[in-house]
Enzyme design. Sequence first.
Site, PDB file in Angstrom:
ATOM      1  CD  GLU A  23      -3.149   0.972   2.021  1.00 37.64           C
ATOM      2  OE1 GLU A  23      -3.565   1.949   2.667  1.00 37.64           O
ATOM      3  OE2 GLU A  23      -3.699  -0.146   2.037  1.00 37.64           O
ATOM      4  CD  GLU A  40      -2.732   0.480  -4.399  1.00 42.37           C
ATOM      5  OE1 GLU A  40      -3.677   0.379  -5.202  1.00 42.37           O
ATOM      6  OE2 GLU A  40      -2.664  -0.175  -3.334  1.00 42.37           O
ATOM      7  CB  SER A  64      -5.375   0.484  -1.346  1.00 42.96           C
ATOM      8  OG  SER A  64      -4.353  -0.483  -1.407  1.00 42.96           O
TER       9      SER A  64
END
Length: 592
Positions: free
Chosen positions: A286, A289, A327
Amino acid sequence: MENKSQKEMVNIEIDGTKYSVPNDITVLEAARSVNIEIPSLCYLKEINEIGACRVCVVEIEGMKNLQASCVYPVREGLKIRTNTKKVLKARKSAVKLLLSNHHRECTTCIRNLNCELQNLADSLGIRNIPFTGEVQDYGYHDNNPAITRDYNKCINCRRCEAICSKIQECNVYSPINRGLDTIIAPAFQKDLADVSCIMCGQCIIACPTGSLTEKECINDVWTAIHDPEKHVVVQTAPSIQVTLGEMFGMPIGSFVGGKMVTALKRMGFDKIFATDVTADLTIMEEANELVERVIKNPTHLPLLSSCCPGWVKFAEHFYPEFLPNLSTTKSPHEMCGVLSKTWYAQKYNIPPKKIINVGIMPCTAKKYEAARPEMVSDGFRNVDYVLTTRELGRMIRQSGLDFPNLPDGNYDEPFNQFSGAGTIFGATGGVLEAAVRTAHKILSGDDMEVPDFDDARGQSGLKYGKVVLGDKPLTIAIAHGTGNAKKALEMHKSGKKEFDYMEVMACPGGCVGGGGQPILANRDYKYLSLGYRHNRTDALYNIDRKNKIRYSHENPRIKQIYEEFLIKPLSPISKKYLHTSFVERGKYPYLS
Protein backbone atom coordinates in the site's frame (compact mmCIF):
# COMPACT_ATOMS: atom_id res chain seq x y z
CA MET A 1 -14.06 15.28 28.05
CA GLU A 2 -15.03 18.44 29.93
CA ASN A 3 -14.02 18.43 33.59
CA LYS A 4 -16.95 18.23 36.01
CA SER A 5 -15.51 21.14 38.00
CA GLN A 6 -16.03 23.36 34.94
CA LYS A 7 -19.70 22.49 34.68
CA GLU A 8 -22.62 23.95 36.57
CA MET A 9 -23.47 21.55 39.38
CA VAL A 10 -26.79 20.76 41.02
CA ASN A 11 -27.56 19.17 44.39
CA ILE A 12 -29.69 16.05 44.37
CA GLU A 13 -30.54 13.25 46.77
CA ILE A 14 -30.41 9.56 45.88
CA ASP A 15 -31.71 7.01 48.37
CA GLY A 16 -31.31 9.46 51.24
CA THR A 17 -27.75 10.55 50.44
CA LYS A 18 -26.94 13.98 49.03
CA TYR A 19 -24.74 14.40 45.95
CA SER A 20 -23.51 17.22 43.75
CA VAL A 21 -23.64 16.29 40.05
CA PRO A 22 -23.39 18.08 36.67
CA ASN A 23 -26.67 19.69 35.62
CA ASP A 24 -26.65 18.29 32.08
CA ILE A 25 -26.95 14.57 32.78
CA THR A 26 -29.77 12.14 33.40
CA VAL A 27 -30.77 10.48 36.65
CA LEU A 28 -29.29 7.21 35.38
CA GLU A 29 -25.91 8.83 34.65
CA ALA A 30 -25.98 10.66 37.99
CA ALA A 31 -26.61 7.45 39.92
CA ARG A 32 -23.94 5.51 38.09
CA SER A 33 -21.43 8.34 38.54
CA VAL A 34 -21.68 7.78 42.31
CA ASN A 35 -21.64 3.98 42.00
CA ILE A 36 -25.33 3.41 42.48
CA GLU A 37 -26.42 0.81 39.97
CA ILE A 38 -29.73 1.25 38.18
CA PRO A 39 -30.33 -1.62 35.75
CA SER A 40 -31.21 -1.01 32.11
CA LEU A 41 -31.68 -2.97 28.90
CA CYS A 42 -32.39 -0.60 26.01
CA TYR A 43 -29.93 2.11 27.08
CA LEU A 44 -26.72 2.79 25.14
CA LYS A 45 -25.05 6.02 26.20
CA GLU A 46 -25.38 8.71 23.50
CA ILE A 47 -26.65 6.09 21.04
CA ASN A 48 -29.96 4.67 22.31
CA GLU A 49 -31.57 6.74 25.05
CA ILE A 50 -35.27 6.07 24.51
CA GLY A 51 -36.68 4.85 27.84
CA ALA A 52 -38.37 1.89 26.17
CA CYS A 53 -37.62 -1.12 28.37
CA ARG A 54 -38.84 0.50 31.64
CA VAL A 55 -36.27 -1.47 33.61
CA CYS A 56 -34.46 1.68 34.78
CA VAL A 57 -37.51 3.26 36.42
CA VAL A 58 -37.13 5.18 39.69
CA GLU A 59 -39.37 7.07 42.10
CA ILE A 60 -38.99 10.84 42.11
CA GLU A 61 -40.48 12.85 44.95
CA GLY A 62 -43.52 14.82 43.80
CA MET A 63 -44.11 12.61 40.73
CA LYS A 64 -47.10 10.28 40.72
CA ASN A 65 -45.69 7.82 38.19
CA LEU A 66 -42.33 6.09 38.02
CA GLN A 67 -39.86 7.72 35.64
CA ALA A 68 -37.38 6.17 33.22
CA SER A 69 -34.07 7.32 34.67
CA CYS A 70 -32.21 7.08 31.34
CA VAL A 71 -34.17 10.02 29.91
CA TYR A 72 -35.13 12.00 33.03
CA PRO A 73 -32.76 14.97 33.55
CA VAL A 74 -31.44 15.98 36.97
CA ARG A 75 -32.35 19.32 38.48
CA GLU A 76 -31.66 21.20 41.70
CA GLY A 77 -33.24 19.57 44.75
CA LEU A 78 -34.33 16.38 43.01
CA LYS A 79 -35.02 13.50 45.41
CA ILE A 80 -34.73 10.04 43.87
CA ARG A 81 -35.46 6.56 45.19
CA THR A 82 -33.97 3.67 43.25
CA ASN A 83 -34.97 0.60 45.27
CA THR A 84 -38.41 1.09 46.80
CA LYS A 85 -41.04 -1.64 46.82
CA LYS A 86 -42.87 0.08 43.96
CA VAL A 87 -39.70 0.36 41.87
CA LEU A 88 -38.61 -3.24 42.39
CA LYS A 89 -42.11 -4.52 41.61
CA ALA A 90 -42.20 -2.53 38.36
CA ARG A 91 -38.76 -3.75 37.30
CA LYS A 92 -39.63 -7.37 38.03
CA SER A 93 -42.89 -7.06 36.11
CA ALA A 94 -41.11 -5.57 33.09
CA VAL A 95 -38.55 -8.37 32.99
CA LYS A 96 -41.15 -11.08 33.59
CA LEU A 97 -43.18 -9.77 30.67
CA LEU A 98 -40.08 -9.92 28.46
CA LEU A 99 -39.39 -13.46 29.59
CA SER A 100 -43.01 -14.59 29.14
CA ASN A 101 -42.65 -14.85 25.37
CA HIS A 102 -38.88 -15.24 25.21
CA HIS A 103 -37.35 -18.49 23.98
CA ARG A 104 -35.56 -19.36 27.23
CA GLU A 105 -32.88 -21.72 25.89
CA CYS A 106 -30.28 -20.31 28.24
CA THR A 107 -28.08 -23.37 28.73
CA THR A 108 -27.61 -23.84 24.99
CA CYS A 109 -27.57 -20.15 24.03
CA ILE A 110 -24.32 -18.65 22.76
CA ARG A 111 -24.77 -15.77 25.24
CA ASN A 112 -25.27 -18.03 28.28
CA LEU A 113 -23.66 -16.39 31.35
CA ASN A 114 -23.02 -13.23 29.30
CA CYS A 115 -26.60 -12.17 28.59
CA GLU A 116 -27.94 -8.93 30.00
CA LEU A 117 -31.50 -10.25 30.19
CA GLN A 118 -30.40 -13.42 31.95
CA ASN A 119 -28.22 -11.52 34.42
CA LEU A 120 -30.95 -9.00 35.13
CA ALA A 121 -33.50 -11.75 35.83
CA ASP A 122 -31.02 -13.32 38.23
CA SER A 123 -30.20 -10.06 40.03
CA LEU A 124 -33.92 -9.35 40.50
CA GLY A 125 -34.45 -12.82 41.94
CA ILE A 126 -36.96 -13.90 39.30
CA ARG A 127 -37.63 -17.61 39.77
CA ASN A 128 -40.97 -18.05 37.99
CA ILE A 129 -42.92 -16.42 35.19
CA PRO A 130 -46.59 -16.01 36.16
CA PHE A 131 -47.59 -14.63 32.76
CA THR A 132 -48.49 -17.01 29.96
CA GLY A 133 -47.42 -14.99 26.97
CA GLU A 134 -47.81 -16.32 23.44
CA VAL A 135 -44.44 -17.73 22.37
CA GLN A 136 -44.27 -17.21 18.63
CA ASP A 137 -41.71 -18.59 16.22
CA TYR A 138 -40.36 -15.70 14.16
CA GLY A 139 -37.64 -17.74 12.50
CA TYR A 140 -33.87 -17.94 12.41
CA HIS A 141 -31.89 -16.25 9.65
CA ASP A 142 -28.32 -17.29 8.80
CA ASN A 143 -28.13 -17.22 5.02
CA ASN A 144 -24.82 -15.37 5.11
CA PRO A 145 -21.30 -16.27 6.25
CA ALA A 146 -21.04 -13.84 9.16
CA ILE A 147 -24.10 -13.04 11.31
CA THR A 148 -27.10 -15.01 12.55
CA ARG A 149 -30.40 -13.44 13.60
CA ASP A 150 -32.71 -15.27 16.02
CA TYR A 151 -35.86 -13.16 16.21
CA ASN A 152 -37.22 -15.33 19.00
CA LYS A 153 -34.67 -13.87 21.42
CA CYS A 154 -35.17 -10.24 20.42
CA ILE A 155 -36.57 -7.96 23.16
CA ASN A 156 -37.14 -4.96 20.87
CA CYS A 157 -34.63 -2.81 22.74
CA ARG A 158 -33.67 -1.25 19.37
CA ARG A 159 -29.99 -1.01 20.25
CA CYS A 160 -29.05 -2.76 16.98
CA GLU A 161 -31.15 -0.28 15.05
CA ALA A 162 -29.59 2.68 16.86
CA ILE A 163 -25.97 1.69 16.39
CA CYS A 164 -26.55 0.72 12.75
CA SER A 165 -28.27 4.01 11.92
CA LYS A 166 -26.46 6.50 14.16
CA ILE A 167 -22.90 5.17 14.21
CA GLN A 168 -22.56 3.08 11.06
CA GLU A 169 -25.29 4.89 9.07
CA CYS A 170 -26.18 1.74 7.15
CA ASN A 171 -29.82 1.80 8.35
CA VAL A 172 -30.26 -1.94 8.00
CA TYR A 173 -32.73 -2.37 10.89
CA SER A 174 -36.13 -0.82 11.54
CA PRO A 175 -39.37 -1.81 13.32
CA ILE A 176 -41.68 -4.05 11.32
CA ASN A 177 -45.36 -4.64 12.26
CA ARG A 178 -47.08 -3.13 15.29
CA GLY A 179 -47.87 -3.85 18.91
CA LEU A 180 -46.96 -7.32 20.16
CA ASP A 181 -46.09 -8.34 16.60
CA THR A 182 -43.30 -5.75 16.31
CA ILE A 183 -39.86 -7.03 15.39
CA ILE A 184 -36.65 -5.15 14.61
CA ALA A 185 -35.45 -6.41 11.24
CA PRO A 186 -34.12 -5.53 7.79
CA ALA A 187 -36.62 -4.48 5.12
CA PHE A 188 -39.18 -7.19 4.38
CA GLN A 189 -37.44 -9.29 7.06
CA LYS A 190 -34.74 -10.19 4.53
CA ASP A 191 -31.59 -11.98 5.57
CA LEU A 192 -28.61 -9.71 6.14
CA ALA A 193 -27.03 -11.15 2.99
CA ASP A 194 -29.82 -9.61 0.93
CA VAL A 195 -29.65 -6.04 2.20
CA SER A 196 -26.94 -3.40 2.47
CA CYS A 197 -25.49 -4.87 5.67
CA ILE A 198 -21.70 -4.51 5.86
CA MET A 199 -21.32 -7.48 8.26
CA CYS A 200 -19.37 -5.34 10.76
CA GLY A 201 -21.05 -6.97 13.77
CA GLN A 202 -21.57 -3.78 15.76
CA CYS A 203 -25.19 -4.86 16.17
CA ILE A 204 -23.91 -8.03 17.90
CA ILE A 205 -21.84 -5.96 20.34
CA ALA A 206 -24.92 -3.83 21.06
CA CYS A 207 -27.41 -6.71 21.43
CA PRO A 208 -28.17 -7.54 25.09
CA THR A 209 -29.31 -11.11 24.33
CA GLY A 210 -28.51 -13.94 21.92
CA SER A 211 -30.70 -12.51 19.19
CA LEU A 212 -27.70 -11.38 17.13
CA THR A 213 -24.54 -13.50 17.09
CA GLU A 214 -21.59 -14.38 14.91
CA LYS A 215 -22.04 -17.43 12.67
CA GLU A 216 -20.02 -19.93 14.63
CA CYS A 217 -17.59 -22.32 12.93
CA ILE A 218 -15.95 -23.84 16.01
CA ASN A 219 -17.02 -27.40 15.18
CA ASP A 220 -15.58 -27.15 11.67
CA VAL A 221 -12.24 -26.01 13.07
CA TRP A 222 -12.15 -28.83 15.62
CA THR A 223 -12.88 -31.30 12.81
CA ALA A 224 -9.95 -29.93 10.81
CA ILE A 225 -7.59 -30.04 13.82
CA HIS A 226 -8.48 -33.67 14.50
CA ASP A 227 -8.00 -34.74 10.88
CA PRO A 228 -4.50 -36.28 10.56
CA GLU A 229 -4.52 -35.58 6.82
CA LYS A 230 -4.79 -31.82 7.36
CA HIS A 231 -2.02 -29.36 8.19
CA VAL A 232 -3.90 -26.70 10.15
CA VAL A 233 -2.25 -23.31 10.55
CA VAL A 234 -3.79 -20.49 12.53
CA GLN A 235 -3.13 -16.77 12.18
CA THR A 236 -3.95 -14.20 14.87
CA ALA A 237 -4.78 -10.58 14.07
CA PRO A 238 -2.77 -7.87 15.87
CA SER A 239 -5.60 -6.71 18.13
CA ILE A 240 -6.41 -10.18 19.51
CA GLN A 241 -3.34 -10.14 21.72
CA VAL A 242 -4.77 -7.21 23.72
CA THR A 243 -8.43 -8.30 23.84
CA LEU A 244 -8.53 -12.09 24.32
CA GLY A 245 -7.70 -11.81 28.03
CA GLU A 246 -11.03 -10.05 28.62
CA MET A 247 -12.78 -13.35 27.89
CA PHE A 248 -11.19 -14.65 31.08
CA GLY A 249 -11.78 -11.67 33.35
CA MET A 250 -8.41 -10.03 32.80
CA PRO A 251 -8.15 -6.19 32.78
CA ILE A 252 -9.02 -4.31 29.61
CA GLY A 253 -5.99 -4.05 27.33
CA SER A 254 -4.00 -6.87 28.96
CA PHE A 255 -1.28 -8.17 26.64
CA VAL A 256 -1.76 -11.94 26.30
CA GLY A 257 0.02 -12.68 23.01
CA GLY A 258 2.34 -15.30 24.50
CA LYS A 259 -0.45 -17.03 26.45
CA MET A 260 -2.58 -17.10 23.31
CA VAL A 261 0.17 -18.83 21.32
CA THR A 262 0.59 -21.44 24.04
CA ALA A 263 -3.17 -22.04 24.15
CA LEU A 264 -3.34 -22.52 20.37
CA LYS A 265 -0.46 -24.99 20.42
CA ARG A 266 -2.06 -27.02 23.20
CA MET A 267 -5.34 -27.03 21.32
CA GLY A 268 -3.64 -28.87 18.46
CA PHE A 269 -2.93 -26.35 15.71
CA ASP A 270 0.12 -27.38 13.66
CA LYS A 271 1.53 -23.87 13.25
CA ILE A 272 0.72 -20.53 14.86
CA PHE A 273 1.33 -17.48 12.65
CA ALA A 274 1.16 -13.75 13.42
CA THR A 275 -1.00 -11.79 11.00
CA ASP A 276 1.17 -8.83 12.06
CA VAL A 277 3.77 -10.17 9.58
CA THR A 278 1.46 -9.81 6.62
CA ALA A 279 0.27 -6.49 8.01
CA ASP A 280 3.85 -5.40 7.30
CA LEU A 281 3.45 -6.89 3.83
CA THR A 282 0.21 -5.00 3.28
CA ILE A 283 2.06 -1.80 4.19
CA MET A 284 4.81 -2.55 1.68
CA GLU A 285 2.25 -2.88 -1.09
CA GLU A 286 0.00 0.00 0.00
CA ALA A 287 2.89 2.40 0.69
CA ASN A 288 4.25 1.79 -2.79
CA GLU A 289 0.76 2.22 -4.18
CA LEU A 290 0.53 5.50 -2.22
CA VAL A 291 3.77 6.72 -3.79
CA GLU A 292 2.71 5.68 -7.31
CA ARG A 293 -0.93 6.77 -7.26
CA VAL A 294 -0.78 9.87 -5.08
CA ILE A 295 2.68 11.35 -5.59
CA LYS A 296 4.33 10.18 -8.81
CA ASN A 297 1.31 9.73 -11.07
CA PRO A 298 -1.82 11.07 -9.33
CA THR A 299 -4.83 8.97 -10.32
CA HIS A 300 -8.17 8.34 -8.65
CA LEU A 301 -7.60 10.58 -5.65
CA PRO A 302 -8.04 10.29 -2.77
CA LEU A 303 -6.42 6.90 -2.23
CA LEU A 304 -8.61 4.96 0.21
CA SER A 305 -7.39 2.11 2.42
CA SER A 306 -8.97 -1.29 1.82
CA CYS A 307 -7.85 -3.69 4.56
CA CYS A 308 -11.19 -3.44 6.44
CA PRO A 309 -13.81 -5.68 4.75
CA GLY A 310 -16.72 -3.92 6.46
CA TRP A 311 -15.61 -0.58 5.03
CA VAL A 312 -15.03 -2.15 1.59
CA LYS A 313 -18.59 -3.51 1.58
CA PHE A 314 -19.89 -0.13 2.73
CA ALA A 315 -18.17 1.51 -0.25
CA GLU A 316 -19.52 -1.17 -2.59
CA HIS A 317 -23.08 -0.48 -1.40
CA PHE A 318 -23.12 3.27 -0.80
CA TYR A 319 -20.17 4.83 -2.65
CA PRO A 320 -19.47 2.79 -5.78
CA GLU A 321 -18.10 5.91 -7.47
CA PHE A 322 -15.14 5.66 -5.08
CA LEU A 323 -14.30 2.01 -5.81
CA PRO A 324 -11.49 3.00 -8.25
CA ASN A 325 -9.98 4.97 -5.35
CA LEU A 326 -9.65 1.95 -3.08
CA SER A 327 -6.20 0.48 -2.63
CA THR A 328 -6.19 -2.89 -4.39
CA THR A 329 -4.06 -4.52 -1.70
CA LYS A 330 -5.63 -7.45 0.09
CA SER A 331 -5.98 -7.32 3.86
CA PRO A 332 -3.21 -8.87 6.02
CA HIS A 333 -5.63 -11.67 6.83
CA GLU A 334 -6.02 -12.68 3.20
CA MET A 335 -2.32 -12.17 2.43
CA CYS A 336 -1.38 -14.59 5.19
CA GLY A 337 -3.91 -17.05 3.81
CA VAL A 338 -2.62 -16.96 0.25
CA LEU A 339 1.04 -17.07 1.28
CA SER A 340 0.42 -20.08 3.51
CA LYS A 341 -0.78 -22.00 0.44
CA THR A 342 1.90 -20.73 -1.94
CA TRP A 343 5.23 -19.57 -0.51
CA TYR A 344 4.92 -21.48 2.78
CA ALA A 345 3.64 -24.63 1.05
CA GLN A 346 6.53 -24.58 -1.42
CA LYS A 347 9.13 -23.73 1.21
CA TYR A 348 8.15 -26.62 3.51
CA ASN A 349 7.04 -29.03 0.77
CA ILE A 350 3.43 -29.28 1.97
CA PRO A 351 0.67 -29.84 -0.65
CA PRO A 352 -1.62 -26.79 -0.61
CA LYS A 353 -4.70 -29.04 -0.60
CA LYS A 354 -3.67 -30.32 2.84
CA ILE A 355 -3.30 -26.83 4.36
CA ILE A 356 -6.20 -25.38 6.31
CA ASN A 357 -5.78 -21.70 7.20
CA VAL A 358 -7.77 -20.48 10.20
CA GLY A 359 -7.94 -16.78 11.02
CA ILE A 360 -8.56 -15.47 14.53
CA MET A 361 -10.05 -12.09 13.78
CA PRO A 362 -11.66 -9.22 15.73
CA CYS A 363 -14.35 -8.85 13.15
CA THR A 364 -17.39 -10.72 11.84
CA ALA A 365 -16.84 -9.04 8.46
CA LYS A 366 -13.67 -11.14 8.14
CA LYS A 367 -15.94 -14.20 7.88
CA TYR A 368 -17.65 -12.48 4.98
CA GLU A 369 -14.33 -11.44 3.45
CA ALA A 370 -12.98 -14.99 3.55
CA ALA A 371 -16.08 -16.16 1.64
CA ARG A 372 -15.78 -13.58 -1.15
CA PRO A 373 -15.23 -15.21 -4.56
CA GLU A 374 -12.24 -12.91 -5.17
CA MET A 375 -10.37 -14.53 -2.27
CA VAL A 376 -9.40 -17.67 -4.16
CA SER A 377 -5.89 -18.19 -5.58
CA ASP A 378 -4.69 -21.12 -7.71
CA GLY A 379 -7.96 -22.90 -7.02
CA PHE A 380 -7.64 -22.68 -3.22
CA ARG A 381 -9.58 -20.43 -0.87
CA ASN A 382 -7.08 -18.16 0.87
CA VAL A 383 -8.60 -18.52 4.33
CA ASP A 384 -10.74 -21.55 5.13
CA TYR A 385 -12.30 -20.57 8.48
CA VAL A 386 -12.53 -17.40 10.53
CA LEU A 387 -13.01 -17.43 14.29
CA THR A 388 -13.84 -14.28 16.24
CA THR A 389 -12.07 -13.46 19.50
CA ARG A 390 -15.19 -14.71 21.27
CA GLU A 391 -15.11 -18.04 19.45
CA LEU A 392 -11.46 -18.56 20.33
CA GLY A 393 -12.29 -17.85 23.96
CA ARG A 394 -14.98 -20.55 23.85
CA MET A 395 -12.59 -23.05 22.28
CA ILE A 396 -10.00 -22.36 24.99
CA ARG A 397 -12.66 -23.04 27.63
CA GLN A 398 -13.68 -26.23 25.83
CA SER A 399 -10.04 -27.32 25.99
CA GLY A 400 -10.01 -26.93 29.77
CA LEU A 401 -7.05 -24.54 29.71
CA ASP A 402 -6.36 -22.17 32.60
CA PHE A 403 -5.68 -19.28 30.27
CA PRO A 404 -4.54 -16.55 32.72
CA ASN A 405 -1.86 -18.87 34.11
CA LEU A 406 -0.48 -20.23 30.84
CA PRO A 407 3.22 -19.64 30.09
CA ASP A 408 4.19 -17.47 27.14
CA GLY A 409 4.87 -19.17 23.82
CA ASN A 410 6.38 -17.94 20.56
CA TYR A 411 4.95 -17.76 17.04
CA ASP A 412 6.20 -20.29 14.50
CA GLU A 413 8.40 -19.61 11.51
CA PRO A 414 8.16 -18.17 8.97
CA PHE A 415 5.35 -15.83 10.11
CA ASN A 416 6.92 -14.90 13.42
CA GLN A 417 8.80 -11.63 12.93
CA PHE A 418 6.90 -8.37 12.68
CA SER A 419 7.37 -4.68 13.25
CA GLY A 420 5.55 -2.29 15.53
CA ALA A 421 3.99 -0.83 12.40
CA GLY A 422 2.32 -4.18 11.72
CA THR A 423 0.92 -4.30 15.24
CA ILE A 424 -0.76 -0.87 15.25
CA PHE A 425 -2.98 -2.04 12.39
CA GLY A 426 -5.44 -2.97 15.14
CA ALA A 427 -6.05 0.66 16.12
CA THR A 428 -7.78 3.38 14.14
CA GLY A 429 -5.12 5.36 12.28
CA GLY A 430 -2.60 2.53 12.50
CA VAL A 431 -2.69 1.58 8.83
CA LEU A 432 -2.16 5.13 7.65
CA GLU A 433 0.60 5.76 10.18
CA ALA A 434 2.44 2.58 9.17
CA ALA A 435 2.06 3.40 5.46
CA VAL A 436 3.40 6.94 5.97
CA ARG A 437 6.47 5.55 7.75
CA THR A 438 7.33 3.35 4.77
CA ALA A 439 6.31 5.83 2.05
CA HIS A 440 8.72 8.33 3.64
CA LYS A 441 11.51 5.76 3.32
CA ILE A 442 10.66 5.02 -0.33
CA LEU A 443 10.79 8.69 -1.29
CA SER A 444 13.62 10.01 0.87
CA GLY A 445 15.76 6.94 1.46
CA ASP A 446 15.71 7.66 5.19
CA ASP A 447 13.50 6.55 8.05
CA MET A 448 11.30 9.13 9.72
CA GLU A 449 13.18 10.67 12.63
CA VAL A 450 10.15 10.20 14.89
CA PRO A 451 7.97 7.26 13.80
CA ASP A 452 4.98 8.33 15.90
CA PHE A 453 2.52 10.26 13.72
CA ASP A 454 0.35 12.18 16.18
CA ASP A 455 -2.17 13.34 13.55
CA ALA A 456 -3.17 9.70 13.06
CA ARG A 457 -3.84 8.98 16.73
CA GLY A 458 -6.71 9.55 19.12
CA GLN A 459 -10.34 8.47 19.38
CA SER A 460 -11.93 11.32 17.43
CA GLY A 461 -14.28 9.75 14.90
CA LEU A 462 -12.93 11.79 12.00
CA LYS A 463 -9.42 13.26 11.95
CA TYR A 464 -7.54 15.33 9.39
CA GLY A 465 -3.83 16.05 9.26
CA LYS A 466 -0.89 17.04 7.09
CA VAL A 467 2.21 15.10 6.11
CA VAL A 468 5.04 15.88 3.69
CA LEU A 469 6.23 12.93 1.62
CA GLY A 470 9.22 13.77 -0.54
CA ASP A 471 8.57 17.39 -1.35
CA LYS A 472 4.81 17.03 -1.64
CA PRO A 473 2.45 18.03 1.20
CA LEU A 474 -0.51 15.67 1.56
CA THR A 475 -3.76 16.02 3.42
CA ILE A 476 -4.70 12.82 5.19
CA ALA A 477 -7.98 11.74 6.77
CA ILE A 478 -8.83 8.98 9.23
CA ALA A 479 -12.34 7.76 9.94
CA HIS A 480 -13.59 4.98 12.18
CA GLY A 481 -17.23 4.03 12.12
CA THR A 482 -18.66 4.11 8.61
CA GLY A 483 -20.88 7.04 9.53
CA ASN A 484 -17.72 9.11 9.87
CA ALA A 485 -16.41 7.77 6.54
CA LYS A 486 -19.66 8.95 4.96
CA LYS A 487 -19.14 12.46 6.37
CA ALA A 488 -15.58 12.59 5.00
CA LEU A 489 -16.56 11.36 1.53
CA GLU A 490 -19.47 13.77 1.31
CA MET A 491 -17.24 16.70 2.29
CA HIS A 492 -14.65 15.62 -0.29
CA LYS A 493 -17.31 15.34 -2.99
CA SER A 494 -18.64 18.82 -2.20
CA GLY A 495 -15.15 20.32 -2.06
CA LYS A 496 -15.59 21.44 1.56
CA LYS A 497 -12.70 19.30 2.80
CA GLU A 498 -10.52 17.54 0.25
CA PHE A 499 -7.81 15.04 1.10
CA ASP A 500 -5.25 12.85 -0.68
CA TYR A 501 -5.20 9.67 1.40
CA MET A 502 -7.76 8.28 3.84
CA GLU A 503 -7.86 5.29 6.16
CA VAL A 504 -11.26 3.90 7.10
CA MET A 505 -12.10 1.30 9.72
CA ALA A 506 -15.73 0.22 9.85
CA CYS A 507 -15.82 -0.28 13.61
CA PRO A 508 -15.46 2.51 16.20
CA GLY A 509 -11.90 2.38 17.50
CA GLY A 510 -10.76 0.22 14.59
CA CYS A 511 -10.13 -3.50 15.03
CA VAL A 512 -9.89 -3.16 18.83
CA GLY A 513 -13.61 -2.32 18.71
CA GLY A 514 -14.49 -4.95 16.14
CA GLY A 515 -17.78 -6.81 16.07
CA GLY A 516 -16.04 -10.06 17.00
CA GLN A 517 -14.37 -8.76 20.15
CA PRO A 518 -15.41 -9.67 23.73
CA ILE A 519 -18.79 -8.31 24.82
CA LEU A 520 -18.19 -6.57 28.14
CA ALA A 521 -21.55 -5.02 28.95
CA ASN A 522 -22.19 -7.34 31.87
CA ARG A 523 -18.91 -6.66 33.63
CA ASP A 524 -19.49 -2.97 34.15
CA TYR A 525 -22.12 -0.61 32.80
CA LYS A 526 -19.49 1.84 31.55
CA TYR A 527 -18.59 -0.59 28.76
CA LEU A 528 -21.98 0.06 27.19
CA SER A 529 -20.44 3.25 25.79
CA LEU A 530 -17.58 3.27 23.29
CA GLY A 531 -15.05 4.82 25.67
CA TYR A 532 -13.33 1.65 26.87
CA ARG A 533 -11.72 0.99 23.48
CA HIS A 534 -8.88 3.41 24.09
CA ASN A 535 -7.48 1.00 26.71
CA ARG A 536 -6.99 -1.60 24.00
CA THR A 537 -5.55 0.99 21.61
CA ASP A 538 -3.02 2.17 24.18
CA ALA A 539 -1.88 -1.43 24.66
CA LEU A 540 -1.15 -1.77 20.92
CA TYR A 541 0.84 1.46 20.79
CA ASN A 542 2.80 0.24 23.80
CA ILE A 543 3.77 -2.90 21.86
CA ASP A 544 4.88 -0.71 18.96
CA ARG A 545 7.05 1.49 21.19
CA LYS A 546 8.80 -1.53 22.71
CA ASN A 547 9.46 -3.25 19.38
CA LYS A 548 13.05 -2.98 18.12
CA ILE A 549 11.68 -2.83 14.57
CA ARG A 550 9.15 -0.06 13.99
CA TYR A 551 9.04 0.12 10.21
CA SER A 552 7.51 -2.50 7.94
CA HIS A 553 10.32 -2.19 5.40
CA GLU A 554 12.87 -3.18 8.06
CA ASN A 555 11.19 -6.49 8.88
CA PRO A 556 13.70 -9.21 7.81
CA ARG A 557 10.87 -11.66 7.17
CA ILE A 558 9.28 -9.28 4.69
CA LYS A 559 12.58 -8.91 2.89
CA GLN A 560 12.84 -12.71 2.75
CA ILE A 561 9.35 -13.09 1.28
CA TYR A 562 10.15 -10.66 -1.52
CA GLU A 563 13.56 -12.23 -2.21
CA GLU A 564 12.22 -15.78 -2.32
CA PHE A 565 8.77 -15.31 -3.85
CA LEU A 566 7.29 -11.89 -4.60
CA ILE A 567 10.37 -10.18 -6.13
CA LYS A 568 9.30 -6.62 -5.21
CA PRO A 569 6.22 -4.59 -4.25
CA LEU A 570 3.67 -4.22 -7.06
CA SER A 571 5.48 -6.85 -9.16
CA PRO A 572 3.32 -9.06 -11.42
CA ILE A 573 3.44 -11.91 -8.89
CA SER A 574 2.59 -9.52 -6.04
CA LYS A 575 -0.38 -8.22 -8.00
CA LYS A 576 -1.49 -11.78 -8.73
CA TYR A 577 -1.50 -12.95 -5.13
CA LEU A 578 -1.70 -9.83 -2.96
CA HIS A 579 -4.15 -7.60 -4.80
CA THR A 580 -7.88 -7.84 -5.41
CA SER A 581 -10.90 -6.14 -6.99
CA PHE A 582 -14.25 -4.79 -5.84
CA VAL A 583 -17.91 -5.09 -6.84
CA GLU A 584 -20.65 -2.47 -7.08
CA ARG A 585 -23.58 -3.82 -5.01
CA GLY A 586 -26.18 -1.04 -4.75
CA LYS A 587 -28.07 0.30 -1.74
CA TYR A 588 -31.02 -2.03 -2.27
CA PRO A 589 -29.63 -5.38 -3.45
CA TYR A 590 -32.90 -7.18 -2.68
CA LEU A 591 -34.55 -5.20 -5.51
CA SER A 592 -31.94 -6.08 -8.13
